[in-house]
Write a protein that holds these residues in place. Structure first.
Motif, PDB file in Angstrom:
ATOM      1  N   ARG A   1      -7.887  -2.104  -5.558  1.00  0.00           N
ATOM      2  CA  ARG A   1      -7.307  -1.213  -4.558  1.00  0.00           C
ATOM      3  C   ARG A   1      -6.287  -0.323  -5.242  1.00  0.00           C
ATOM      4  N   ILE A   2      -5.855   0.718  -4.532  1.00  0.00           N
ATOM      5  CA  ILE A   2      -4.774   1.543  -5.032  1.00  0.00           C
ATOM      6  C   ILE A   2      -3.512   1.162  -4.265  1.00  0.00           C
ATOM      7  N   VAL A   3      -2.458   0.920  -5.001  1.00  0.00           N
ATOM      8  CA  VAL A   3      -1.184   0.523  -4.418  1.00  0.00           C
ATOM      9  C   VAL A   3      -0.164   1.627  -4.686  1.00  0.00           C
ATOM     10  N   ILE A   4       0.384   2.191  -3.625  1.00  0.00           N
ATOM     11  CA  ILE A   4       1.383   3.252  -3.722  1.00  0.00           C
ATOM     12  C   ILE A   4       2.709   2.707  -3.201  1.00  0.00           C
ATOM     13  N   GLU A   5       3.748   2.881  -3.990  1.00  0.00           N
ATOM     14  CA  GLU A   5       5.061   2.373  -3.613  1.00  0.00           C
ATOM     15  C   GLU A   5       6.057   3.515  -3.502  1.00  0.00           C
ATOM     16  N   ILE A   6       6.880   3.466  -2.465  1.00  0.00           N
ATOM     17  CA  ILE A   6       7.987   4.407  -2.278  1.00  0.00           C
ATOM     18  C   ILE A   6       9.268   3.579  -2.264  1.00  0.00           C
ATOM     19  N   THR A   7      10.085   3.745  -3.277  1.00  0.00           N
ATOM     20  CA  THR A   7      11.292   2.943  -3.453  1.00  0.00           C
ATOM     21  C   THR A   7      12.503   3.853  -3.471  1.00  0.00           C
ATOM     22  N   ASP A   8      13.564   3.438  -2.800  1.00  0.00           N
ATOM     23  CA  ASP A   8      14.827   4.179  -2.871  1.00  0.00           C
ATOM     24  C   ASP A   8      15.958   3.217  -3.198  1.00  0.00           C
ATOM     25  N   ASP A   9      17.053   3.747  -3.727  1.00  0.00           N
ATOM     26  CA  ASP A   9      18.211   2.929  -4.089  1.00  0.00           C
ATOM     27  C   ASP A   9      19.348   3.131  -3.089  1.00  0.00           C
TER      28      ASP A   9
ATOM     29  N   GLY B   1      -6.430   0.284   5.076  1.00  0.00           N
ATOM     30  CA  GLY B   1      -5.280  -0.119   4.274  1.00  0.00           C
ATOM     31  C   GLY B   1      -4.250  -0.857   5.094  1.00  0.00           C
ATOM     32  N   ARG B   2      -3.154  -1.196   4.459  1.00  0.00           N
ATOM     33  CA  ARG B   2      -2.049  -1.874   5.118  1.00  0.00           C
ATOM     34  C   ARG B   2      -0.750  -1.427   4.452  1.00  0.00           C
TER      35      ARG B   2
ATOM     36  N   GLY C   1      18.607  -1.054  -1.412  1.00  0.00           N
ATOM     37  CA  GLY C   1      17.531  -0.113  -1.154  1.00  0.00           C
ATOM     38  C   GLY C   1      16.339  -0.753  -0.485  1.00  0.00           C
ATOM     39  N   SER C   2      15.288   0.034  -0.324  1.00  0.00           N
ATOM     40  CA  SER C   2      14.074  -0.413   0.360  1.00  0.00           C
ATOM     41  C   SER C   2      12.856  -0.043  -0.469  1.00  0.00           C
ATOM     42  N   ARG C   3      11.773  -0.782  -0.235  1.00  0.00           N
ATOM     43  CA  ARG C   3      10.507  -0.524  -0.929  1.00  0.00           C
ATOM     44  C   ARG C   3       9.371  -0.613   0.083  1.00  0.00           C
ATOM     45  N   PHE C   4       8.610   0.468   0.200  1.00  0.00           N
ATOM     46  CA  PHE C   4       7.433   0.501   1.066  1.00  0.00           C
ATOM     47  C   PHE C   4       6.193   0.450   0.176  1.00  0.00           C
ATOM     48  N   VAL C   5       5.271  -0.420   0.508  1.00  0.00           N
ATOM     49  CA  VAL C   5       4.074  -0.619  -0.310  1.00  0.00           C
ATOM     50  C   VAL C   5       2.845  -0.310   0.532  1.00  0.00           C
ATOM     51  N   LEU C   6       2.070   0.674   0.093  1.00  0.00           N
ATOM     52  CA  LEU C   6       0.799   1.019   0.736  1.00  0.00           C
ATOM     53  C   LEU C   6      -0.333   0.471  -0.115  1.00  0.00           C
TER      54      LEU C   6
END
Length: 743
Positions: A484-492, A559-560, A570-575
């Motif tokens: 699968r492809i995993v895309i992450e959006i992370t901020d500090d 997807g999920r 910070g937070s991390r969103f994982v697609l």
């Protein structure tokens, strides 16, 4: 008319790509750090759009592109300083150029005054810089020769060419070509209607000057009398003598005339300096025409020293057959194909996969040892089908850079709106995924990055108070993991304020007062429709229609999405998304009378455990010792309510599978039937979404089988209230409940 429409469509497709090139370059354009290559790329993109628009008669578009192009020309000549205000104006101009293209595509005129504000802003940046460059309509009646300049940009059109030609001739006689240099002579005779297509000879002559030491001679022999002069027609031609380094080859000179090659007569000749001590005198030849734009090219005699052929690499260049058409056209290694044609090809490959599976299913019924040649042929057919499928999938695959490249613009605008300092870091831009997935990533990523900047990152002063850098960082990454492809959006930033989220959810009636929720459940409240923690509605947030759209779009692609947050850090969103929506390699398994497909990329191994390896966690689940670690067991017959299945793991099989986050599960199944390529059919589009199911497919015997979602099965097993009793034949040793949530 159909051919013209086809050419127009190609122009609009290429213009869309050029707009993206220009926007990417503009977003990287910063005061004090001007990259000349970036500036030239932006200029060429705008110039190309303008030239094509002129060919189709899009006069409003051409007029605006000319204003845009003029400012970019000033930037690359260092006469227009790069400031933040200029970059903002150029980005707006690029957007407006896209709007003008949209009007041209629809055949509608732009509303009156559409470009007035942006044109005025562009011209303001020109004031104090170089005057606006206009396409020369005619030569001045009384030029004033000035023998001082050689590369003076003020005479880029060569209007003082007579004096310069004499100087150049004298220089050629007195000064031979320096060692390591090459002298080129370019005769440039454009058609009289060149200006009508939006092209300007001035820019081409200036581009030649950048290649080396150039002198320009302007020919006015075709200039009519004043009373017969038409200002929109071009009556001039030029001869350029260029002394350039050896790395300036024919291709670089041809690039200058790339967009006007069909509208001009061009003749290019080259002269190299003779060797210092030749063993034999080189053959003296007439000037060799290296390239010409068309069979009707007019050779202009130029008195020069005898010339030899250009360097071997250029002399060996293959020439077109026939006539005097010696201008080697650009060789393209790509073609444009309508996406519908590719989709039809993908569908046909899918049907081939199903047919091949059906044939293989029937062949299994043949007596063993017979029809060996048929079996070998079917094996080769299966291999070729697999290769064909992989090739077709690679055609549809696109790097996520096409989506990631849009995000710097979004970050810039959000930072300006919120007054925050934001730095965007990207990685994995070359990761490829199916085109359909790429197209549907734009909206989710837009909402999530806006959310990170607006809600996650603190203001500069607040960040300094807590010991963080003034500029917050948003990291956008992509990678392949477990098929699968995993895309992450992370901020500090500050992380999710869970008390505030829960309070807002209770206030909006989304959660019952007094409800006890885990941190994970509170974090997932942000995906509920209508939920927002913003105190005021703004352009970025407050309406509660952002994150629920993200989840809906991601789940529609199979997807999920997961969210992980640490207060103050910070937070991390994982697609997590499938790589393709067409065909995959799977393992067919049976549970009772039902058939399921497990993606092959998720499978680690299959085994039949011993009773000593099975253990039960009090009040939680069954686990199995496998390779030195405990793995949660998931009984598929319990999850899906399938009767007649084997419930004892010691008599069934356990398939160890791995999710994209690295955690493992043991799926209890009756039997593993074999590996098979399957065609993915969307279950949500044809029926509805089911937990633990990614899609459906058609097996070789015509039966419909569900393709399982491993991560979804894990979540289903975690939320089961109770488990079916185990049979007495499989005693499970009771263990205290350790912290085994990750399994």
């Amino acid at each position: 008319m159909e051919d013209l429409s086809r050419f127009k469509q190609t122009y609009f497709d290429e213009s869309a790509e050029l707009l993206e090139v220009a926007e990417s370059g503009l977003l990287r354009l910063t005061p004090g750090e001007v990259d000349s290559d970036e500036v030239n790329a932006i200029f060429r993109a705008v110039h190309s759009i303008k030239g094509g628009g002129g060919a189709f008669g899009f006069t409003e578009l051409v007029a605006f592109a000319h204003e845009f192009e003029t400012v970019m020309d000033g930037v690359r000549n260092n006469t227009v300083p790069v400031t933040t205000e200029l970059v903002d104006t150029l980005i707006r101009a690029n957007d407006l150029l896209g709007q003008m293209l949209a009007y041209a595509r629809e055949g509608d005129p732009a509303p009156a005054g559409t470009t007035d504000g942006t044109v005025a802003a562009l011209r303001r940046h020109l004031s104090g810089g170089a005057p606006q460059v206009q396409a020369p309509a005619a030569a001045p009646s009384a030029p004033a020769p000035t023998p001082v300049y050689a590369d003076d940009e003020d005479d880029e059109a060569g209007l003082f060419g007579d004096a310069m030609a004499a100087i150049a001739a004298a220089r050629a006689e007195e000064d031979p070509v320096p060692s390591g240099k090459l002298r080129w002579t370019i005769v440039f005779r454009p058609r009289s209607d060149l200006l009508m297509s939006g092209n300007e000879p001035a820019f081409m002559l200036r581009a030649l000057r950048r290649l080396g030491d150039a002198t320009v001679e302007c020919h006015t022999d075709a200039l009519p009398n004043l009373q017969d002069l038409e200002a929109e027609l071009l009556h001039l031609s030029w001869t350029v003598t260029l002394i350039a380094d050896a790395d300036v080859d024919l291709d670089k000179i041809n690039d200058v005339f790339e967009f006007v090659a069909d509208d001009c007569d061009i003749r290019i000749t080259a002269e190299v300096p003779p060797p210092a001590a030749p063993e034999a005198p080189p053959p003296v030849t007439d000037p060799v025409p290296v390239a010409a734009a068309a069979p009707s090219a007019v050779a202009v005699a130029i008195p020069e020293a005898p010339k030899v052929e250009p360097p071997k690499a250029e002399a060996a260049r293959p020439r077109p057959n026939g006539g005097g058409a010696e201008h080697a056209g650009l060789t393209s290694h790509t073609i444009r194909v309508d996406l519908d044609k590719i989709d039809r090809l993908v569908n046909m490959v899918g049907e081939m996969v199903i047919t091949q599976a059906m044939i293989a299913e029937h062949v299994r019924e043949l007596p063993p040892g017979e029809f060996q040649e048929l079996l070998e042929g079917l094996e080769q057919l299966a291999q070729h089908t697999r290769e064909l499928r992989e090739s077709v999938m690679s055609i549809r695959a696109q790097p996520v850079s096409s989506v990631f490249s849009r995000m710097p613009r979004l970050v810039r605008e959000c930072a300006a709106t919120t007054g925050k300092e934001v730095q965007l870091v990207t990685s994995g831009e070359t990761t490829e995924v199916d085109k359909t997935v790429v197209e549907n990533l734009v909206d989710p990523l837009t909402h999530m990055i806006r959310n990170s900047i607006d809600h996650g990152l603190e203001g500069p002063e607040e960040r300094e108070r807590v010991g963080k850098p003034r500029a917050g960082t948003v990291h956008l990454s992509a990678q392949h993991r477990s098929g699968r492809i995993v895309i992450e959006i992370t901020d500090d930033g500050r992380g999710i304020n869970r008390p505030k989220v829960l309070s807002k959810a209770i206030e909006k009636g989304l959660v019952q007062p007094g409800a006890t929720l885990s941190d994970e459940e509170i974090d997932n409240l942000i995906f509920l429709p209508g939920f927002s923690t913003a105190d005021q509605v703004s352009n970025l947030s407050g309406r509660g229609v952002g994150m629920d759209v993200v989840r809906r779009n991601i789940t529609s692609l199979g997807g999920r999405i997961g969210v992980y947050s640490t207060p103050g850090e910070g937070s991390r969103f994982v697609l997590s998304l499938p790589l393709t929506l067409a065909v995959l390699d799977g393992m067919v398994i049976s549970v009772g009378e039902e058939r399921f497909v497990l993606p092959l990329t998720n499978i680690v191994e299959s085994l039949r455990p011993k009773a000593a390896d099975l253990h039960g966690l009090v009040g939680k689940c069954d686990v199995m010792m496998a390779r030195g670690e405990y793995v949660r067991l998931v009984y598929l017959h319990q999850l899906f309510g399938i009767p007649g299945a084997v419930a004892d793991p010691t008599r069934a099989l356990v398939v160890l599978v791995e999710t994209e986050d690295g955690s493992r599960l043991g799926l209890v199944v009756d039997e593993v039937l074999g590996q098979q390529q399957v065609v993915i059919k969307s279950l949500e589009a044809n029926f509805r979404r089911l937990d633990g199911v990614a899609a459906a497919t058609i097996l070789g015997d015509g039966r419909v089988a569900l393709i399982l979602d491993v991560a979804g099965l894990r979540e289903m097993s975690r939320h089961m209230d109770s488990r079916a009793p185990r049979p007495p034949s499989s005693p499970v040793a009771a263990l205290p409940a350790p912290a085994l949530e990750p399994v």
